[in-house]
Design a protein around this motif. Sequence first.
Motif, PDB file in Angstrom:
ATOM      1  N   ASP A  75    -116.549  30.159 -60.089  1.00  0.00           N
ATOM      2  CA  ASP A  75    -115.435  30.827 -59.424  1.00  0.00           C
ATOM      3  C   ASP A  75    -115.547  32.334 -59.635  1.00  0.00           C
ATOM      4  O   ASP A  75    -115.421  32.827 -60.751  1.00  0.00           O
ATOM      5  CB  ASP A  75    -114.110  30.298 -59.992  1.00  0.00           C
ATOM      6  CG  ASP A  75    -112.884  30.872 -59.287  1.00  0.00           C
ATOM      7  OD1 ASP A  75    -113.048  31.696 -58.350  1.00  0.00           O
ATOM      8  OD2 ASP A  75    -111.752  30.505 -59.667  1.00  0.00           O
ATOM      9  N   GLY A  76    -115.763  33.086 -58.552  1.00  0.00           N
ATOM     10  CA  GLY A  76    -115.854  34.547 -58.660  1.00  0.00           C
ATOM     11  C   GLY A  76    -114.515  35.242 -58.707  1.00  0.00           C
ATOM     12  O   GLY A  76    -114.429  36.430 -59.054  1.00  0.00           O
ATOM     13  N   GLU A  77    -113.441  34.537 -58.325  1.00  0.00           N
ATOM     14  CA  GLU A  77    -112.056  35.023 -58.422  1.00  0.00           C
ATOM     15  C   GLU A  77    -111.774  36.310 -57.646  1.00  0.00           C
ATOM     16  O   GLU A  77    -110.752  36.943 -57.864  1.00  0.00           O
ATOM     17  CB  GLU A  77    -111.657  35.236 -59.877  1.00  0.00           C
ATOM     18  CG  GLU A  77    -111.645  33.977 -60.723  1.00  0.00           C
ATOM     19  CD  GLU A  77    -111.189  34.233 -62.152  1.00  0.00           C
ATOM     20  OE1 GLU A  77    -110.792  35.381 -62.458  1.00  0.00           O
ATOM     21  OE2 GLU A  77    -111.232  33.290 -62.957  1.00  0.00           O
ATOM     22  N   SER A  78    -112.686  36.770 -56.799  1.00  0.00           N
ATOM     23  CA  SER A  78    -112.513  38.054 -56.093  1.00  0.00           C
ATOM     24  C   SER A  78    -112.287  39.196 -57.071  1.00  0.00           C
ATOM     25  O   SER A  78    -111.558  40.145 -56.797  1.00  0.00           O
ATOM     26  CB  SER A  78    -111.345  37.965 -55.096  1.00  0.00           C
ATOM     27  OG  SER A  78    -111.587  36.977 -54.129  1.00  0.00           O
ATOM     28  N   ASN A  79    -112.935  39.106 -58.228  1.00  0.00           N
ATOM     29  CA  ASN A  79    -112.777  40.098 -59.297  1.00  0.00           C
ATOM     30  C   ASN A  79    -114.170  40.535 -59.755  1.00  0.00           C
ATOM     31  O   ASN A  79    -114.902  39.733 -60.349  1.00  0.00           O
ATOM     32  CB  ASN A  79    -111.986  39.472 -60.454  1.00  0.00           C
ATOM     33  CG  ASN A  79    -111.728  40.439 -61.581  1.00  0.00           C
ATOM     34  OD1 ASN A  79    -112.606  41.199 -61.986  1.00  0.00           O
ATOM     35  ND2 ASN A  79    -110.523  40.413 -62.108  1.00  0.00           N
ATOM     36  N   PRO A  80    -114.568  41.795 -59.502  1.00  0.00           N
ATOM     37  CA  PRO A  80    -115.925  42.218 -59.858  1.00  0.00           C
ATOM     38  C   PRO A  80    -116.267  42.038 -61.337  1.00  0.00           C
ATOM     39  O   PRO A  80    -117.392  41.643 -61.661  1.00  0.00           O
ATOM     40  CB  PRO A  80    -115.951  43.698 -59.452  1.00  0.00           C
ATOM     41  CG  PRO A  80    -114.962  43.785 -58.322  1.00  0.00           C
ATOM     42  CD  PRO A  80    -113.860  42.838 -58.712  1.00  0.00           C
ATOM     43  N   ALA A  81    -115.318  42.312 -62.241  1.00  0.00           N
ATOM     44  CA  ALA A  81    -115.604  42.185 -63.672  1.00  0.00           C
ATOM     45  C   ALA A  81    -115.876  40.734 -64.049  1.00  0.00           C
ATOM     46  O   ALA A  81    -116.838  40.422 -64.764  1.00  0.00           O
ATOM     47  CB  ALA A  81    -114.448  42.737 -64.492  1.00  0.00           C
ATOM     48  N   THR A  82    -115.023  39.823 -63.571  1.00  0.00           N
ATOM     49  CA  THR A  82    -115.218  38.395 -63.832  1.00  0.00           C
ATOM     50  C   THR A  82    -116.502  37.897 -63.182  1.00  0.00           C
ATOM     51  O   THR A  82    -117.287  37.150 -63.782  1.00  0.00           O
ATOM     52  CB  THR A  82    -114.021  37.592 -63.295  1.00  0.00           C
ATOM     53  OG1 THR A  82    -112.825  38.034 -63.931  1.00  0.00           O
ATOM     54  CG2 THR A  82    -114.197  36.102 -63.527  1.00  0.00           C
ATOM     55  N   ALA A  83    -116.718  38.314 -61.946  1.00  0.00           N
ATOM     56  CA  ALA A  83    -117.872  37.829 -61.194  1.00  0.00           C
ATOM     57  C   ALA A  83    -119.196  38.240 -61.826  1.00  0.00           C
ATOM     58  O   ALA A  83    -120.144  37.446 -61.857  1.00  0.00           O
ATOM     59  CB  ALA A  83    -117.798  38.332 -59.757  1.00  0.00           C
ATOM     60  N   THR A  84    -119.288  39.453 -62.357  1.00  0.00           N
ATOM     61  CA  THR A  84    -120.555  39.872 -62.963  1.00  0.00           C
ATOM     62  C   THR A  84    -120.866  39.049 -64.211  1.00  0.00           C
ATOM     63  O   THR A  84    -122.023  38.686 -64.453  1.00  0.00           O
ATOM     64  CB  THR A  84    -120.533  41.365 -63.319  1.00  0.00           C
ATOM     65  OG1 THR A  84    -119.366  41.679 -64.093  1.00  0.00           O
ATOM     66  CG2 THR A  84    -120.546  42.230 -62.070  1.00  0.00           C
ATOM     67  N   GLN A  85    -119.839  38.699 -64.997  1.00  0.00           N
ATOM     68  CA  GLN A  85    -120.044  37.852 -66.175  1.00  0.00           C
ATOM     69  C   GLN A  85    -120.555  36.478 -65.754  1.00  0.00           C
ATOM     70  O   GLN A  85    -121.476  35.926 -66.383  1.00  0.00           O
ATOM     71  CB  GLN A  85    -118.735  37.707 -66.953  1.00  0.00           C
ATOM     72  CG  GLN A  85    -118.260  38.998 -67.599  1.00  0.00           C
ATOM     73  CD  GLN A  85    -116.890  38.841 -68.251  1.00  0.00           C
ATOM     74  OE1 GLN A  85    -116.315  37.752 -68.251  1.00  0.00           O
ATOM     75  NE2 GLN A  85    -116.365  39.925 -68.788  1.00  0.00           N
ATOM     76  N   ARG A  86    -119.958  35.935 -64.707  1.00  0.00           N
ATOM     77  CA  ARG A  86    -120.346  34.594 -64.268  1.00  0.00           C
ATOM     78  C   ARG A  86    -121.697  34.607 -63.554  1.00  0.00           C
ATOM     79  O   ARG A  86    -122.431  33.610 -63.589  1.00  0.00           O
ATOM     80  CB  ARG A  86    -119.231  33.988 -63.423  1.00  0.00           C
ATOM     81  CG  ARG A  86    -118.020  33.712 -64.307  1.00  0.00           C
ATOM     82  CD  ARG A  86    -116.817  33.168 -63.631  1.00  0.00           C
ATOM     83  NE  ARG A  86    -115.746  33.010 -64.617  1.00  0.00           N
ATOM     84  CZ  ARG A  86    -114.498  32.682 -64.332  1.00  0.00           C
ATOM     85  NH1 ARG A  86    -114.147  32.462 -63.077  1.00  0.00           N
ATOM     86  NH2 ARG A  86    -113.598  32.571 -65.294  1.00  0.00           N
TER      87      ARG A  86
END
Length: 343
Positions: A75-86
Amino acid sequence: MKLLRSRIALAAMAAFAASAGGAVAQDIKIGVLTPFSGPFASIGNVVKIALDMRAAEINAAGGILGRKVVMVYEDGESNPATATQRAEKLFQVDKVDFLTGTVHSGVTLAVGQVAERNKRLMATTVSFSNAITGDRCSPNVFRVNPSAGMQASALALWVAEFKKGAKIYYLGPDYEMGRSTIAEFKKEAEKLGATTAGEVYAPLNAKDFSQFFGQIRAARPDVLYIATGGTDSVRLLSQLKEYGLTNMKLIGNSSAVTSDNVDAMGTAAEGFVAPGNYSVLIDTPANKAFVPKFRAAAKIDPNLYSADSYTVLDFYKAAADKAKSTDTDALRTAMRGLSWEGV
């Protein structure tokens, strides 16, 4: 005891064969970083349905280079910070060979840098920002969908025919896609004689757009261009109808009103005009086969997101077949200028 030793010996031989490269090739893992929560969750859902459909079909036909395709979702959550971790997890832990599924343009730009650091390739099927394959392009990032500039050129021509010298007001989400999409359309529309009545940017996942309606009324535009998507579009168009802002033409980019959110709008989207690179009416054998299968799986019509997500696996397969490899450098070379059949 003798039987046990024989089984151990056979297991050891199999393990040695695998390590020597003589065993069955490993699966090809496709990482999918797409929003399953947040304002673009409905888009993430159709992306997943389309990818799963095409992966199953490719596997039934023998896979890619004889290897099975396995989808790995985050789930990328439409959040760049979360998405880069995932994205790091997908590359480093799950060991995916290729990544796709990003929706939010800011996420795509950020994750492109992660792909480059990990020496892997990715392609977006949804994000519009010109910067993704323009001035902020990574050599490891591709797209199989139209950019904001491509859409702007088409829609600006329509507006010029709708009303010469139209006054246009702009409303978009306050992040990369919203601002770049509006900038591209404004540039193309003004070239053809349109004027700008004003513009405003709302936070992503805004609940109340009515705070901007006084400014829009005061500007008296002929056209309101919106650059929202997902549930943001549902709220915006529903609130425009509720507040009686119906004396202007509503237009927008291709993410604004699609099959995944139009039902939630009721009649609020009637008459809305947008450019699009896909229609269920495209008269090709591939599309005629795709439409009923997608309807059965998703319970809605396919849209541009599902069509482009479905075809991204054909893009990857065509590149791998051309390169006869899944090596990053070989695939990158094969992907440049590649042609393939999609829906």
